[in-house]
Write a protein that holds these residues in place. Structure first.
Motif, PDB file in Angstrom:
ATOM      1  N   GLY A  52       0.784  -1.224   0.000  1.00 52.44           N
ATOM      2  CA  GLY A  52       0.000   0.000   0.000  1.00 52.44           C
ATOM      3  C   GLY A  52       0.818   1.278   0.000  1.00 52.44           C
ATOM      4  O   GLY A  52       0.253   2.377   0.004  1.00 52.44           O
ATOM      5  N   LYS A  53       2.137   1.139  -0.036  1.00 47.82           N
ATOM      6  CA  LYS A  53       2.985   2.332  -0.013  1.00 47.82           C
ATOM      7  C   LYS A  53       3.058   2.959  -1.401  1.00 47.82           C
ATOM      8  O   LYS A  53       2.909   2.284  -2.416  1.00 47.82           O
ATOM      9  CB  LYS A  53       4.388   1.968   0.480  1.00 47.82           C
ATOM     10  N   LYS A  54       3.322   4.252  -1.413  1.00 41.97           N
ATOM     11  CA  LYS A  54       3.388   4.991  -2.676  1.00 41.97           C
ATOM     12  C   LYS A  54       4.785   4.856  -3.269  1.00 41.97           C
ATOM     13  O   LYS A  54       5.548   5.831  -3.358  1.00 41.97           O
ATOM     14  CB  LYS A  54       3.010   6.445  -2.441  1.00 41.97           C
ATOM     15  N   LYS A  55       5.112   3.627  -3.662  1.00 44.34           N
ATOM     16  CA  LYS A  55       6.427   3.307  -4.203  1.00 44.34           C
ATOM     17  C   LYS A  55       6.280   2.899  -5.664  1.00 44.34           C
ATOM     18  O   LYS A  55       5.260   2.337  -6.066  1.00 44.34           O
ATOM     19  CB  LYS A  55       7.079   2.179  -3.394  1.00 44.34           C
ATOM     20  N   LYS A  56       7.309   3.162  -6.453  1.00 42.39           N
ATOM     21  CA  LYS A  56       7.276   2.842  -7.884  1.00 42.39           C
ATOM     22  C   LYS A  56       6.979   1.357  -8.073  1.00 42.39           C
ATOM     23  O   LYS A  56       7.528   0.493  -7.374  1.00 42.39           O
ATOM     24  CB  LYS A  56       8.604   3.199  -8.544  1.00 42.39           C
ATOM     25  N   ILE A  57       6.112   1.068  -9.015  1.00 43.43           N
ATOM     26  CA  ILE A  57       5.731  -0.312  -9.288  1.00 43.43           C
ATOM     27  C   ILE A  57       6.838  -1.007 -10.070  1.00 43.43           C
ATOM     28  O   ILE A  57       7.363  -0.467 -11.054  1.00 43.43           O
ATOM     29  CB  ILE A  57       4.406  -0.356 -10.069  1.00 43.43           C
ATOM     30  N   PHE A  58       7.166  -2.218  -9.632  1.00 45.78           N
ATOM     31  CA  PHE A  58       8.189  -3.015 -10.294  1.00 45.78           C
ATOM     32  C   PHE A  58       7.554  -4.011 -11.263  1.00 45.78           C
ATOM     33  O   PHE A  58       7.756  -3.931 -12.462  1.00 45.78           O
ATOM     34  CB  PHE A  58       9.045  -3.738  -9.253  1.00 45.78           C
ATOM     35  N   ARG A  59       6.753  -4.934 -10.731  1.00 42.88           N
ATOM     36  CA  ARG A  59       6.040  -5.898 -11.574  1.00 42.88           C
ATOM     37  C   ARG A  59       4.764  -6.337 -10.867  1.00 42.88           C
ATOM     38  O   ARG A  59       4.692  -6.363  -9.651  1.00 42.88           O
ATOM     39  CB  ARG A  59       6.890  -7.149 -11.863  1.00 42.88           C
ATOM     40  N   GLN A  60       3.762  -6.707 -11.661  1.00 37.11           N
ATOM     41  CA  GLN A  60       2.512  -7.293 -11.172  1.00 37.11           C
ATOM     42  C   GLN A  60       1.828  -6.424 -10.116  1.00 37.11           C
ATOM     43  O   GLN A  60       1.145  -6.925  -9.219  1.00 37.11           O
ATOM     44  CB  GLN A  60       2.775  -8.702 -10.620  1.00 37.11           C
ATOM     45  N   GLY A  61       2.003  -5.117 -10.208  1.00 44.81           N
ATOM     46  CA  GLY A  61       1.378  -4.213  -9.257  1.00 44.81           C
ATOM     47  C   GLY A  61       2.116  -4.093  -7.934  1.00 44.81           C
ATOM     48  O   GLY A  61       1.636  -3.424  -7.015  1.00 44.81           O
TER      49      GLY A  61
END
Length: 264
Positions: A52-61
């Motif tokens: 739920g953190k506002k961190k850049k998405i890496f893969r699969q959400g």
């Protein structure tokens, strides 16, 4: 009207045509109702579907940390043959892995861009086929765990592709095929551990009808990181893609975890 929230894959309802829904925390949108209308998509930020953190998405959400640690992002997700829960062996979280892996799985043939083989949980039929943009699908075997499905898929990949050519699928450039005949011809390929689950009498073909008004001749993928603001006239929905009049296509599933504002 304006809708705002975190993208997750569109929910679907089997019908003729298939119904699509974008579901946010406080609202939802029947996407079929937007066909032939102008809509705008604005990228706002990221929110990991796991932490739920506002961190850049890496893969699969997932953000990078969650993708590398979450039980729901283990290698066995994409490669079912690596499943080990049936042996009581943990990958990341044995309780979760037993829950997901030790349930009926189906190995199937689907016609999306060509005849392809795939694996899905029995509970995900026909959702999985819809998400892949398949116009037809037929079960090959239904086995009691993910491992057996995985080794069967590996064996069938000697003959069939296991990935969809998304461009051909979206352009509806699909050669006809007889899935019943294909299933009847492949029994010798199935591993001995799964042979008992092959049933030629269970050969119903599921047909999928997608809400597409016009198929594009060329397609260009919309990347919200590169194009944070986009608007266009919606001409179709197929698989997990929105198809626009100018040939732009937007893969909702590959953009899971992106926070967007949609104007309709």
């Amino acid at each position: 009207m304006t809708y705002e929230g975190v993208l997750t894959k569109m929910q679907t309802e089997f019908g003729n045509p298939i119904q699509y829904y974008l579901v946010f925390e406080h609202s939802f949108l029947n996407v079929n109702q937007l066909l032939d209308k102008d809509i705008a998509i604005h990228f706002i930020g990221y929110q990991c579907l796991h932490c739920g953190k506002k961190k850049k998405i890496f893969r699969q959400g997932f953000c990078y940390d969650c993708f590398m640690s979450s039980a729901s992002a283990g290698d066995w997700i994409m490669r079912p043959e690596l499943s080990t829960a049936h042996l009581g062996i943990e990958d990341r979280d044995l309780v979760y892995e037993q829950k997901v892996q030790l349930q009926p799985h189906i190995v199937y043939l689907a016609l999306s861009s060509e005849v392809k083989v795939g694996v899905t949980r029995g509970s995900q039929v026909p959702t999985r086929w819809i998400d892949q943009g398949a116009t037809q699908a037929i079960p090959v075997v239904e086995v009691p765990n993910r491992y057996l499905a995985g080794i069967t898929e590996v064996a069938l990949k000697k003959v069939y592709a296991d990935k969809t050519n998304w461009q051909k699928m979206l352009k509806n450039d699909v050669a006809p095929a007889d899935l019943f005949k294909e299933k009847a011809s492949l029994k010798f390929l199935i591993p001995k551990e799964a042979q008992e689950f092959y049933d030629m009498n269970s050969s119903a073909i599921t047909q999928m009808h997608f809400p597409v008004l016009e198929y594009p001749k060329k397609v260009t993928s919309l990347n919200l990181d590169k194009t944070p603001d986009f608007s266009g006239k919606l001409k179709g929905i197929k698989g997990q893609y929105l198809i626009f009049e100018d040939g732009t296509v937007f893969n909702v599933r590959s953009s899971e975890g992106y926070v967007v504002q949609i104007e309709v």
